[in-house]
Design a protein around this motif. Structure first.
Motif, PDB file in Angstrom:
ATOM      1  N   VAL A  70       0.759  -1.313   0.008  1.00 45.41           N
ATOM      2  CA  VAL A  70       0.039  -0.092  -0.049  1.00 45.41           C
ATOM      3  C   VAL A  70       0.832   1.325   0.094  1.00 45.41           C
ATOM      4  N   VAL A  71       0.795   1.864  -1.012  1.00 44.78           N
ATOM      5  CA  VAL A  71       1.587   3.262  -1.207  1.00 44.78           C
ATOM      6  C   VAL A  71       0.650   4.478  -0.489  1.00 44.78           C
ATOM      7  N   ARG A  72      -0.595   4.519  -0.808  1.00 42.38           N
ATOM      8  CA  ARG A  72      -1.432   5.481  -0.259  1.00 42.38           C
ATOM      9  C   ARG A  72      -2.761   5.016   0.008  1.00 42.38           C
ATOM     10  N   ASP A  73      -3.528   5.391   1.110  1.00 41.62           N
ATOM     11  CA  ASP A  73      -4.943   4.642   1.597  1.00 41.62           C
ATOM     12  C   ASP A  73      -5.631   6.088   1.987  1.00 41.62           C
ATOM     13  N   ALA A  74      -6.355   6.484   1.173  1.00 42.76           N
ATOM     14  CA  ALA A  74      -7.120   7.868   1.570  1.00 42.76           C
ATOM     15  C   ALA A  74      -8.595   7.532   1.239  1.00 42.76           C
ATOM     16  N   LEU A  78      -6.932   4.651  -3.610  1.00 47.89           N
ATOM     17  CA  LEU A  78      -5.969   3.665  -3.031  1.00 47.89           C
ATOM     18  C   LEU A  78      -4.861   3.548  -4.099  1.00 47.89           C
ATOM     19  N   ALA A  79      -3.727   3.428  -3.412  1.00 47.22           N
ATOM     20  CA  ALA A  79      -2.485   3.173  -4.648  1.00 47.22           C
ATOM     21  C   ALA A  79      -1.507   2.106  -3.735  1.00 47.22           C
ATOM     22  N   ASN A  81       1.646  -0.631  -4.875  1.00 44.67           N
ATOM     23  CA  ASN A  81       3.080  -1.008  -6.003  1.00 44.67           C
ATOM     24  C   ASN A  81       3.090  -2.370  -5.699  1.00 44.67           C
ATOM     25  N   SER A 248       0.309   6.531 -11.436  1.00 46.11           N
ATOM     26  CA  SER A 248       0.201   5.601 -10.435  1.00 46.11           C
ATOM     27  C   SER A 248       1.596   5.446  -9.774  1.00 46.11           C
TER      28      SER A 248
END
Ligand code: NAD
Length: 337
Positions: A70-74, A78-79, A81, A248
């Motif tokens: 998980v790179v970003r969880d908002a 969701l991003a 890698n 991404s």
């Protein structure tokens, strides 16, 4: 001419993948995804990819143990890698996360960078449609550029796939899923293996002259593919690169990536719940009405909806088996040794 059942291919692929350090559960998912693509008529994205995947593992381009990071969880954003893991495993988990968020928030925007090959993108739209949700997918191929910009002389784009899935009440979903190149690069590989020409208007040789010989896409000096639909396809391919890769955190084609055994994909997916947009019953009825209208009064012509060729191939191949071209079959036999 080897023709194998889907069960035979599932078990053959699983065995080969486990032998190169793929966990059993991942091997099952990867094999099932490739067999499904072959069943749905896309030999280009089916079981014949196995030798290339094995080469990618041996070259260190594909890590069979890699997990989704998980790179970003908002919330609805969701991003991830993929750390060069199996796209078949990462893509499934990415969609599961996107479905969960779309059910919670009404919409989810989910990105995945640095995944190994995500295969047939339609598989991801089908997974989302099975949950009753609409999805739109933009993906790029982080590989040496293979596709000309419109009116260009040198390739600057990948075969960047675009896909939309629309669930349909009581019927199979509409799945529009294609490479933005006039043919997928792997279709040229199958034509090359089978000694067939590719259709006119799809490619140029190294001098920029039109060609139907797939060797220009398989051997140096390389030619290039054209985008589908002139400036429209080339424009959509660029959007796949901008949204799928740049947004991404993945590599766009501008990195002038060297040829490698692995195939790296980056993808942005937008997933939403049509019921939450408020159209309700009207939406469901209008979708059915428009799909019926497509067939209406066609004077006996066989009009198909997106997703239908795949459904027909599936029914036929489930029954009659899957043909594997001779070149790919020899590669399979070499793997066994
Ligand atoms: P294609 O030209 O076979 O087009 C497929 C789409 O068009 C499907 O939605 C299909 O249902 C629809 N279709 C086909 N014939 C039709 C007809 N007669 N009437 C109505 N609809 C019809 O696809 P393609 O461009 O060769 O792509 C093949 C696969 O390759 C896709 O699954 C794509 O996702 C995949 N791909 C993957 C990558 C990657 O890097 N992962 C790159 C490129 C392509």
């Amino acid at each position: 001419m080897p023709v194998l059942s889907h069960q035979q291919l599932q078990s053959l692929l699983e065995q080969h993948l486990v032998r190169v350090n793929t966990p059993q559960n991942s091997a099952r998912l990867v094999a099932a995804n490739l067999v499904d693509a072959s069943l749905k008529g896309h030999d280009s994205h089916g079981v014949t990819l196995l030798p290339r995947y094995i080469s990618a593992i041996l070259a260190g381009d594909l890590n069979p143990l890699a997990k989704l990071r998980v790179v970003r969880d908002a919330g609805p954003l969701l991003a991830f890698n993929g750390q060069h893991g199996f796209g078949q495993v990462l893509g499934k988990e990415m969609m599961e996360a996107g479905i969960e968020r779309a059910l919670q928030f009404g919409v989810a925007v989910v990105s995945l960078a640095d995944s190994h090959h995500l295969g047939r993108i339609g598989a991801w739209a089908e997974q989302v449609a099975d949950a009753g949700l609409v999805s739109i997918h933009f993906a790029n191929v982080a590989a040496p550029s293979a596709v000309l910009p419109f009116d260009g002389r040198h390739p600057r784009l990948g075969t960047n796939p675009f896909c939309v899935g629309v669930p349909v009440t009581g019927r199979r979903p509409v799945i529009l899923d294609f490479a933005t190149s006039s043919i997928a690069g792997n279709k040229a590989r199958i034509a090359f293996n089978e000694g067939r020409a590719i259709p006119e208007g799809c490619a140029v040789d190294a001098e920029g002259n039109p060609t139907t010989d797939p060797r220009w896409l398989m051997q140096d000096p390389r030619g290039a593919l054209l985008a589908f639909g002139r400036h429209k396809g080339a424009g959509l391919s660029l959007i796949c690169s901008l949204l799928g890769a740049a947004l991404s955190g993945g590599e766009t084609e501008s990195h002038q990536i060297a040829p490698r055994p692995g195939i790296i994909n980056n993808m942005l997916s937008i997933i939403f719940d049509p019921a939450r947009l408020g159209a309700g019953e009207n939406y469901a009825q209008e979708v059915l009405a428009q799909l019926d209208w497509m067939h209406h009064g066609q004077e006996g012509r066989d009009v198909m909806l997106p997703g239908e060729p795949e459904a027909r191939a599936y029914a036929q191949r489930l029954e009659n088996g899957i043909y594997v071209d001779e070149v790919s079959w020899q590669q399979f036999e070499a793997l066994a040794q």
